[in-house]
Design a protein around this motif. Structure first.
Motif, PDB file in Angstrom:
ATOM      1  N   THR A 102      26.935  98.077  50.999  1.00 23.64           N
ATOM      2  CA  THR A 102      27.517  99.032  50.516  1.00 23.64           C
ATOM      3  C   THR A 102      26.137  99.602  48.930  1.00 23.64           C
ATOM      4  O   THR A 102      25.770  98.264  48.770  1.00 23.64           O
ATOM      5  N   ASP A 105      29.267 100.740  45.531  1.00 14.71           N
ATOM      6  CA  ASP A 105      31.098 100.386  45.825  1.00 14.71           C
ATOM      7  C   ASP A 105      32.274 100.350  44.875  1.00 14.71           C
ATOM      8  O   ASP A 105      33.581 100.469  45.213  1.00 14.71           O
ATOM      9  N   GLN A 118      29.801 105.233  47.972  1.00 17.10           N
ATOM     10  CA  GLN A 118      29.059 105.681  49.446  1.00 17.10           C
ATOM     11  C   GLN A 118      29.425 106.933  50.269  1.00 17.10           C
ATOM     12  O   GLN A 118      28.373 107.156  50.233  1.00 17.10           O
ATOM     13  N   PRO A 187      27.102 101.097  56.071  1.00 18.36           N
ATOM     14  CA  PRO A 187      28.389 100.647  55.372  1.00 18.36           C
ATOM     15  C   PRO A 187      29.406 100.841  55.248  1.00 18.36           C
ATOM     16  O   PRO A 187      30.637 100.386  54.838  1.00 18.36           O
TER      17      PRO A 187
END
Length: 266
Positions: A102, A105, A118, A187
């Motif tokens: 990511t 996060d 994200q 992600p």
């Protein structure tokens, strides 16, 4: 093409060099940088660059000689290109899925809704792309040239617009947006070598719902498709894809009845 017409090997060599120099250079830089484990943003930038550089190359190899053919021929060729790219993806990356790390996060609580960094990046990038594409096609000379080429290639050529340059630019933009989209959703879900086809079909459904001409309407259509798919996963998970793709049928029927005529009739 210059070699065939004028029998000039030097012209053909120069054309080949112009076509390959950027993709080969970016591929070489990426191959050099891959084992050095640069920061995530640098790796993401290299990934976007290598995919974007191969967009014009794909146009030159596959589509340029077929640019004046019918839409059906281009569609058939595109299906063939898809299967070829899928096979190459399986060869290079294997059947296992991947997830890239990511970019942010951090998690946030907005009432009853949980947001992660994200998701915020994805929404921000989507809005930025919508605005930039609108500005490009409405305010820039290159954007207006692309629109003119899409509407009438012959007319655009008569007005001095290079349709080959327009095609290369279009494929470069498509590759750029595709690479950026893959990095952003990587992600959040596992990406396989053939994931792009299903995602692209859902995007096409959203674009059809939005009318294929309005960025905000397409974004609203995408949100609608996502909501339907999310609820379908709970109600009938085995048929969620069928439910999503069935949405296109009433939309197409309504648009067909509303239009009243086809451009092919004139």
């Amino acid at each position: 093409a210059a070699w065939q017409r004028l029998h000039q090997p030097s012209a053909a060599a120069k054309a080949l060099l112009r076509t390959l120099v950027v993709p080969v250079a970016i591929a070489a830089i990426t191959a050099w940088a891959a084992p050095r484990q640069f920061p995530l943003l640098v790796q993401a930038l290299l990934s976007v660059c290598i995919v974007t550089a191969f967009g014009p190359l794909m146009y030159r190899v596959v589509y340029q000689s077929l640019a004046d053919t019918s839409t059906l021929v281009l569609l058939i060729v595109s299906v063939g290109v898809h299967f070829a790219m899928t096979g190459l993806g399986l060869l290079f990356f294997g059947a296992e899925g991947f997830r890239n790390p990511t970019f942010w996060d951090q998690r946030f609580q907005l009432g009853a809704v949980n947001l992660n960094g994200q998701a915020i990046i994805i929404c921000t990038a989507s809005l930025a792309l919508i605005v930039l594409l609108w500005l490009f096609f409405e305010r820039t000379l290159f954007g207006k040239a692309l629109r003119a080429t899409a509407i009438n290639r012959l007319g655009a050529r008569l007005m001095g617009i290079s349709t080959h340059t327009a095609g290369s630019l279009t494929l470069a933009m498509a590759a750029l947006i595709g690479a950026l989209s893959g990095l952003l959703i990587g992600p959040t879900t596992t990406i396989f070598y053939d994931s792009g086809f299903l995602i692209g079909l859902k995007g096409f459904v959203a674009a059809v719902i939005g009318g294929l001409a309005s960025y905000p309407a397409a974004a609203i259509g995408a949100l609608f498709v996502g909501i339907v798919e999310a609820f379908s996963s709970f109600w009938a998970s085995a048929f969620k894809e069928v439910i999503v793709f069935t949405l296109i049928l009433p939309i197409l029927l309504w648009r067909s009845l509303a239009s009243g005529h086809s451009d092919d009739d004139h």
